[in-house]
Design a protein around this motif. Structure first.
Motif, short mmCIF file in Angstrom:
data_model
loop_
_atom_site.label_atom_id
_atom_site.label_comp_id
_atom_site.label_asym_id
_atom_site.label_seq_id
_atom_site.Cartn_x
_atom_site.Cartn_y
_atom_site.Cartn_z
N TRP A 50 9.72 30.46 15.31
CA TRP A 50 8.73 30.14 14.28
C TRP A 50 8.93 31.04 13.07
CZ3 TRP A 50 2.73 30.80 15.19
CH2 TRP A 50 2.04 30.02 14.26
N SER A 51 9.05 32.33 13.32
CA SER A 51 9.25 33.29 12.22
C SER A 51 10.58 33.07 11.52
CB SER A 51 9.18 34.72 12.77
OG SER A 51 7.95 34.95 13.42
N GLN A 52 11.58 32.64 12.27
CA GLN A 52 12.89 32.38 11.69
C GLN A 52 12.88 31.18 10.73
OE1 GLN A 52 14.88 32.36 15.63
NE2 GLN A 52 16.44 33.64 14.67
N LEU A 70 22.06 25.71 6.73
CA LEU A 70 22.56 26.37 7.93
C LEU A 70 21.56 26.21 9.06
CD1 LEU A 70 23.88 29.80 6.57
CD2 LEU A 70 25.27 27.92 7.44
N PRO A 71 22.03 26.07 10.31
CA PRO A 71 21.10 26.07 11.44
C PRO A 71 20.37 27.41 11.49
CG PRO A 71 23.32 25.49 12.15
CD PRO A 71 23.42 25.93 10.73
N LEU A 230 13.26 20.70 14.29
CA LEU A 230 14.35 21.42 14.93
C LEU A 230 14.89 20.69 16.15
CD1 LEU A 230 13.23 25.15 14.67
CD2 LEU A 230 14.86 23.92 13.27
N SER A 231 14.03 20.01 16.88
CA SER A 231 14.48 19.30 18.08
C SER A 231 15.36 18.12 17.71
CB SER A 231 13.28 18.82 18.89
OG SER A 231 12.53 19.90 19.36
N ASN A 232 15.08 17.52 16.56
CA ASN A 232 15.80 16.31 16.18
C ASN A 232 16.98 16.54 15.25
OD1 ASN A 232 13.97 14.73 17.64
ND2 ASN A 232 12.58 14.55 15.90
N ASN A 233 16.98 17.68 14.55
CA ASN A 233 17.97 17.86 13.48
C ASN A 233 18.91 19.04 13.66
OD1 ASN A 233 16.90 15.65 12.10
ND2 ASN A 233 15.34 16.92 11.11
N SER A 234 18.88 19.72 14.79
CA SER A 234 19.77 20.85 14.96
C SER A 234 21.22 20.40 14.89
CB SER A 234 19.51 21.54 16.31
OG SER A 234 20.46 22.56 16.52
N THR A 235 22.05 21.17 14.20
CA THR A 235 23.46 20.82 14.07
C THR A 235 24.31 21.45 15.16
OG1 THR A 235 23.81 22.70 12.58
CG2 THR A 235 23.25 20.60 11.56
#
Length: 283
Positions: A50-52, A70-71, A230-235
């Motif tokens: 979350w903080s990231q 960037l991821p 993040l669950s759907n778009n992480s590279t």
């Protein structure tokens, strides 16, 4: 399976062999940090990811396009991760953003010398324990936590957990003498009013943001919105598999759904005994 099948010991704490190595720790021991570096510091399962998301958006002035090139694990990497050496962060322009779960007394020498800014997020330890119990039970790179009752006692002891005792970790950072470059945040306050937390972080980082930008960042970083994004778009395919576990519930007080009244009282008694020299208060 033995602890040594999953972990190795570094400065008195366990680190997960899948993500860290003696070589990666040697690398950060020799790494040169800068005074304008920014550190996100948490004990595991305390709002790290979350903080990231929040901090880079603050530093970009709310420009999500530039942040998401960037991821998250590459733009705010863990200093202890084996991947750090491959990211060439020594060549990146300032201000750089790092993440770590390391206790204060195990940080690299350069950190103490240059004194970068630190954002320290702490969370109700009972919720941390419940989140860790579920996480360790589903990620194969950690030793199986056993039953919840078994893990409760293991958590309260802390000596055989990744990054050591929650109590020791929090005390190590809360008792730092030079607090001018550290901001302390409660996970629970972030859940209750994320806009206020974003504004506090921005002020600490000397970023002047108007109300509209703060509201925009807070909305984008609401737990449900971030989880979906993040669950759907992480590279990174390997991260995709773990996203559902990184974001389980994110609620405050989930421990009430798992611990008996007797277990909760025992936990509170141990916490009171171990945290006599630090002021921490949660519901």
């Amino acid at each position: 399976m033995a602890d040594t099948d999953f972990y190795f010991e570094y400065k008195g704490i366990y680190l997960t062999s899948f993500y860290h190595s003696p070589e990666s720790m040697k690398y950060i021991e020799e790494f040169s940090f800068r005074p304008d570096d920014i550190f996100i510091v948490t004990y595991p399962k305390s709002g790290t990811t979350w903080s990231q998301e929040i901090v880079p958006l603050i530093m970009s002035g709310g420009d999500s396009v530039s942040v998401e090139t960037l991821p998250y694990q590459d733009r705010t990497p863990w200093i202890e991760d084996t991947r750090l050496a491959d990211l060439h962060f020594e060549e990146r322009p300032s201000p750089r953003i790092f993440t770590t779960h390391m206790p204060y007394n195990t940080m690299p020498p350069s950190f103490y010398k240059v004194k970068p800014k630190v954002i320290y997020v702490k969370r109700n330890p009972k919720d941390v324990m419940i989140s860790a119990f579920h996480y360790f039970g589903k990620i194969p790179h950690y030793k199986d936590p056993g039953t919840l009752t078994e893990f409760l006692h293991k958590f309260l002891d802390g000596s055989k957990l990744p990054y050591g005792s929650w109590f020791d970790h929090v005390k190590s950072w809360m008792n730092v003498e030079d607090k001018e470059r550290i901001i302390y945040l409660n996970y629970e306050d972030m859940v209750q009013n994320l806009e206020d937390s974003v504004a506090s972080i921005a002020k600490f980082l000397d970023k002047s943001l108007d109300t509209e930008v703060i509201e925009k960042i807070a909305k984008k970083c609401l737990f449900k919105n971030m989880k979906n994004r993040l669950s759907n778009n992480s590279t990174n395919p390997s991260i995709d598999e773990r996203m559902a576990e990184l974001f389980r519930k994110g609620i405050v007080g989930d421990w009430k759904n798992h611990l008996s009244e007797e277990e909760a009282k025992y936990f509170d008694a141990v916490c009171k005994e171990k945290m006599t020299d630090v002021k921490c208060k949660w519901d």
